[in-house]
Design an enzyme around this catalytic site. Structure first.
Site, PDB file in Angstrom:
ATOM      1  N   SER A 197      48.187  28.986  29.399  1.00  0.00           N
ATOM      2  CA  SER A 197      47.474  27.798  29.884  1.00  0.00           C
ATOM      3  C   SER A 197      45.978  28.060  29.957  1.00  0.00           C
ATOM      4  O   SER A 197      45.165  27.213  29.554  1.00  0.00           O
ATOM      5  CB  SER A 197      48.011  27.391  31.260  1.00  0.00           C
ATOM      6  OG  SER A 197      49.369  27.016  31.182  1.00  0.00           O
ATOM      7  N   ASP A 264      49.333  39.683  38.008  1.00  0.00           N
ATOM      8  CA  ASP A 264      48.812  40.866  38.699  1.00  0.00           C
ATOM      9  C   ASP A 264      49.526  42.124  38.229  1.00  0.00           C
ATOM     10  O   ASP A 264      48.909  43.175  38.028  1.00  0.00           O
ATOM     11  CB  ASP A 264      48.998  40.717  40.217  1.00  0.00           C
ATOM     12  CG  ASP A 264      48.238  39.546  40.799  1.00  0.00           C
ATOM     13  OD1 ASP A 264      47.268  39.089  40.162  1.00  0.00           O
ATOM     14  OD2 ASP A 264      48.607  39.081  41.893  1.00  0.00           O
TER      15      ASP A 264
END
Length: 475
Positions: A197, A264
């Site tokens: 995205s 992460d």
């Protein structure tokens, strides 16, 4: 691609970015509120986890790296809670604490592992003096192998170009988890890790693999990057570099429960692996494996070396052969999680002969995994005399690793492997010869842990010393 876990303990990872505290309120929902048509959650369990850049540092520390975390917080209870949690996992924190801002906190209300509501407590740090954090970055860079910039758009990274410039001038690679569409500020970084995205928000809609690579390569050139790693959810990841073919990595997830914090995990595993000496291709493949593990967990989570070792075993039957002690301990832990019996033996194995091969084959049949600990050259010399060994440590280990009965080969420099055995604690310790079990190095440690020590016979007529004597006589 064959992957062996590196020694993560050697990696020094500096994480700078938007630190957050994730809070979770868990409880059942048994009725509807009389005040409004909403469920009532009876809170029975409260959980707190580091989020944002703090979760990145936590992931690196979970792999065994030396992690340092820099960021902005408030002077409040949430900052204290976050610092306490990071100290508990041995992440060194150096926060800029600001009186006029709250620590970014995200509170999630869950019932039956389903998120019902999220409440955000935050105020962006966009007007904060950038030199406050920059000074800490400059102090931390000399003792770092890699720097991660974890950008959530909350204002901690309001001088990204300055941070990249200082790190690259010091010869330290910079990996960035980007936010927003203004990628100009990331110019000169080593690598960016946008998700699909984020990538399409910058380059436009992607129409297939070729278009993805072409647009990614254009970004690499435009912003003077060394590489771009696009994370693509169920389509895996794609690594794009100038002058090299793209690397497509298929998704490894079998069940997806929560994608929170997956980015992460990707960047932390990638950076830690690079700092530990892996190639970029290998580090990306390992990060892809880590992502497949973490999305199977609820909330922001970490991945351990043992979980990675297990996943690699499942994917590719890898992680065997010559290993360091640190790598061996991870492999043994992973084997135990699979319910496998670990057998260990040791010796010089200077000139491998039929007696050795027969002995090791018999030892291997006693369990699922066989470790062979090998005396280093100095150790052999002290035990056998100045004319030994005939073959160096590396050569002896390479030959042993090629035997079908042997899974892991590890060197030890002492006269006996007692310390190493105490670290590994095999289920079964075997030794060839005329020993009594109680006289074998490691007996006390293994038996105290519930293991067994056994003596196996060598094949008659086979001796390294005799072979050397024969060679000299015929010389």
């Amino acid at each position: 691609m064959k992957i062996t876990l590196p020694e993560f303990g050697k990696a020094r990872v500096l994480v700078v970015g938007d630190v957050m505290l994730d809070r979770y309120w868990h409880g059942p929902t048994g009725r509807i509120s009389p005040e409004a048509p909403v469920p009532v959650v009876k809170v029975e369990h409260i959980e707190e986890r580091p989020g944002g850049a703090a979760n990145v540092a936590l992931n690196s520390a979970a792999l065994g790296a030396h992690a340092v975390l820099l960021g902005l917080t408030g002077q409040d209870e949430a900052a204290d809670a976050l610092a306490g949690q990071m100290a508990g996992v041995k992440v060194a924190c150096d926060f800029v604490r600001l009186a006029d801002y709250p620590t970014i906190t995200k509170l999630r209300v869950l019932s039956r592992n389903q998120q019902l509501l999220r409440l955000d407590f935050e105020e962006a740090f966009h007007d904060v003096d950038s030199t406050l954090l920059m000074n800490k970055v400059e102090q931390a860079l000399p003792s770092s192998d890699v720097m991660i910039l974890s950008d959530y758009g909350k204002g901690a990274l309001n001088d990204v170009p300055g941070m990249i410039q200082r790190a690259r001038a010091a010869g330290i690679p910079v990996l960035v988890d980007p936010k927003g569409t203004e990628f100009e500020k990331y110019r000169g970084a080593t690598l960016l890790t946008p998700n699909m995205s984020e990538f399409e928000a910058v380059v436009g809609k992607v129409k297939g693999e070729e278009d993805l690579v072409a647009k990614g390569l254009a970004l690499v050139k435009r912003f003077e990057l060394e590489a771009l790693l696009v994370t693509r959810s169920e389509n895996g990841m794609t690594l794009i570099r100038e002058g090299q073919p793209e690397l497509h990595l298929p998704a490894q997830a079998h069940e997806v429960y929560d994608v929170t914090g997956a980015g992460d995990t990707v960047i932390s595993t990638l950076a830690t692996s690079l700092a530990a000496g892996m190639s970029l291709d290998e580090a990306c493949a390992l990060a892809n494996t880590a992502a497949g593990i973490v999305v199977g967990k609820l909330g922001t989570s970490t991945v351990s070396p043992v979980e990675l070792a297990n996943a690699l075993y499942t994917e590719q039957e890898t992680g065997f052969g010559v290993m360091s002690e640190a790598q061996l301990k991870i492999a043994v832990q992973a084997a135990r999680l699979r319910g496998e019996k670990v057998v260990m033996t040791n010796g010089c194995f200077d000139i491998l002969h039929a007696g050795h091969v027969s002995y090791l084959a018999n030892a291997g049949k006693l369990g699922d995994r066989l470790i062979v600990a090998v005396n280093t050259d100095g150790s052999v010399r002290r035990l056998k005399g100045p004319g030994r060994p005939v073959n160096s440590t590396d050569r002896r280990m390479a030959v042993l690793a090629g035997l079908g009965a042997v899974d892991w080969v590890v060197p030890f420099a002492e006269d006996t492997p007692q310390r190493l055995i105490a670290e590994v604690l095999p289920d079964l310790l075997v030794k060839g010869g005329d020993y009594k079990p109680k006289d074998i190095a490691g007996y006390d440690e293994v038996t105290a842990n519930g293991g067994e020590v056994r003596v196996l016979n060598f094949e008659d007529g086979c001796s390294t010393s005799d072979i050397i004597k024969t060679i000299r006589e015929r010389g």
